[in-house]
Structure formats: C-alpha cells, structure tokens
Design an enzyme around this catalytic site. Structure first.
Site, short mmCIF file in Angstrom:
data_model
loop_
_atom_site.label_atom_id
_atom_site.label_comp_id
_atom_site.label_asym_id
_atom_site.label_seq_id
_atom_site.Cartn_x
_atom_site.Cartn_y
_atom_site.Cartn_z
N ARG A 123 -17.88 5.81 1.08
CA ARG A 123 -17.71 4.46 1.66
C ARG A 123 -18.94 4.17 2.51
NH1 ARG A 123 -15.87 2.10 6.42
NH2 ARG A 123 -14.74 0.12 6.13
N LYS A 145 -22.20 6.15 11.38
CA LYS A 145 -21.29 6.69 12.39
C LYS A 145 -22.06 7.35 13.54
CE LYS A 145 -17.41 5.43 10.51
NZ LYS A 145 -16.35 6.23 9.93
#
Length: 288
Positions: free
Chosen positions: A270, A236
C-alpha cells in the site's frame, strides 16, 4: 528458536487469490495498492485530492503508474486528525467510487473506513474490498457487514479504541502479539462468514520504532501462512524520523524495505509512490 505463535514461511510456490465482486484476483505476483486520500488533513498529501476532478486525475495516474488497487480514504487517521462520522465520510466520498468505476472499469477499489455504514454505501457504489484499520473494534457491526457484502476484508493490527490507536505500547514480543491478534480476529471473521481475509500488521499505529523494525525483519512469520499479507509503510514516521528527513524524502529507504518484505512473502504494497513501488516489484520478480 521460534515462539509458538510464529509459523515458518511457506515455500515460494504458496499462492493466494481473492474474490472481488466475482472477479478472481490471483496474488501469485505482488500487487500495488495506490493511496487516494480525500482528506484535507492527511499527514503527507492532505488537501491535494479532496475535489472530485482532482481525485479522478490522481486515480488515473495511480493506475497508469502500475497500481492494481485504488485505496480511497475519506478520513485521516494520523495523530490528532479530525474525527468524522460515517455520514461525513459518505458525504466526502460523494460519487467518486462510481465515477472511477465508470472511467476505469477494470480498476479495483478498496474503501478505507472503520464504519459499517460507509462500507454499505461503498458496496452500493461498487467497491471491491474493505480496508478497516480498526479490525472491527471501532464499529461492532463491521464484521457482519463485511460478511454480508462478501468482499475481501483487510484486517489490521491496532490498539482497541480510536482514542488509543496511536498510544505507543512496548510489547514483549511484537510478532507474538500480532499473531495472537490475527488468530483471534481471523477466527471471528471466518465464523461470521467472511471468506477472503488479507492481513495488515499495522505499521505506524501504536508501535515503537524498534518494534516496527523488528516487524520488517519478521514479516515472514506473520499470519501463519494462511492469509495474504499487505504491508503499508509508505511515508511512515518510523522510517523518516530516525533519519531526520521528511515523509517525502525517504523513497530510496522505503523501496529497500519494500524489497525486503516482498522477499519474505508480502503480497500487497500500500503506497503513495506507485511508479517507484512498481519498479521495486519488478526488481523482486527479476530476482526470483
């Protein structure tokens, strides 16, 4: 002093379980969800696995590296991604779900979609859980279909429309905002008859870098201790952009953050890099 929406973390003895198509999955030890993107335009692995043979090979690798769950994503949700209809998602998935189930019958499959019709298709093909980034906001039928399937439902915090999902909003208190959202949505899901809910605070979606770091530091206060937490921070931008690095060059920093959220009670990670995350989970378990 904690705000009213913040609930202290429950003792480490607190455990959760989820019912995946009649298979009871205990979350007493953290699980790894490996990402399998079928998209040509995902931000870090677009086009790598959008062929059934390549996808099957990658699914096998994810499982061998230590993933218990495979999260299949037919549509990219990065900024400025191509928007697909449910019909296009279903076409892109093809027979992959049933193929994975045939080749790896013990695997658990999560379907990453915000369409109720795609969930129906996935359910018929054998998925074990629903990963809806929209919190039921992009398809009004989603909660009803989730209840009909009886599958665990991953509820993510996100802005209220597809068009605004990446608009940065500076919240007065991001933890308070996420808990308000979770309170409202979990009540709605429970009333609909959804029995197994997993909470995802939505890293990477419409939040400032500062707010996301605050979220990392306050994971233990998210979700009231009533539901298991899934954390998705893999590759991210709130991690790599401040460092001036690429999404593929932040593994060390990501694993440090993974360890931090595990220590605060996160139950599912995840991730793209399963082997590295598995070592982090093992490190966490050795420290307990």
């Amino acid at each position: 002093m904690l705000s009213n929406a913040q609930t202290p973390r429950l003792p480490d003895s607190q455990t959760f379980s989820i019912n995946c198509n009649g298979k009871l999955i205990e979350l007493d030890t953290p699980k790894i969800m490996g990402i399998l993107n079928l998209t040509p335009d995902s931000f870090s692995d677009g086009g790598k696995f959008n062929d059934e043979k390549l996808a099957l090979v990658h699914a096998e690798k994810l499982l061998k590296d230590g993933a218990e769950i495979i999260d299949i994503g037919p549509q990219s949700t990065r900024p400025n991604a191509e928007f697909l209809s449910s019909k296009e998602e279903i076409s892109r998935i093809g027979k992959l779900i049933s193929q994975i189930k045939k080749e790896f019958p013990e695997s658990l499959i999560s379907l990453d979609t915000f369409y109720a019709e795609t969930v129906k298709f996935g359910f018929d093909e054998g998925i074990d859980m629903i990963n809806d980034i929209s919190g039921g906001q992009y398809d009004e039928k989603m909660f009803d279909v989730a209840a009909e399937t009886g599958l665990p439902y991953i509820l993510m915090h996100i802005n209220p429309s597809y068009e605004t999902m990446h608009d940065k909003i500076r919240f007065e208190d991001i933890t308070l905002e996420i808990n308000r959202y979770f309170s409202e949505k979990t009540n709605e899901l429970l009333q609909k008859g959804v029995k197994d809910i997993i909470l995802d605070p939505g890293f990477g979606f419409g939040k400032t870098v500062e707010d996301q770091m605050k979220m990392i530091n306050e994971v233990e206060y998210l979700g009231f201790g009533k539901f298991p937490l899934l954390i998705g921070i893999s590759r991210k931008s709130f991690i790599y952009k401040p460092l001036g690095k690429s999404p593929l060059d932040i593994n060390e920093e990501t694993q440090k953050l993974h360890l931090k959220v595990l220590e605060q009670g996160a139950k599912i990670l995840r991730v793209h890099d399963v082997a590295e995350a598995k070592e982090t989970v093992n490190q966490f378990l050795r420290k307990k």
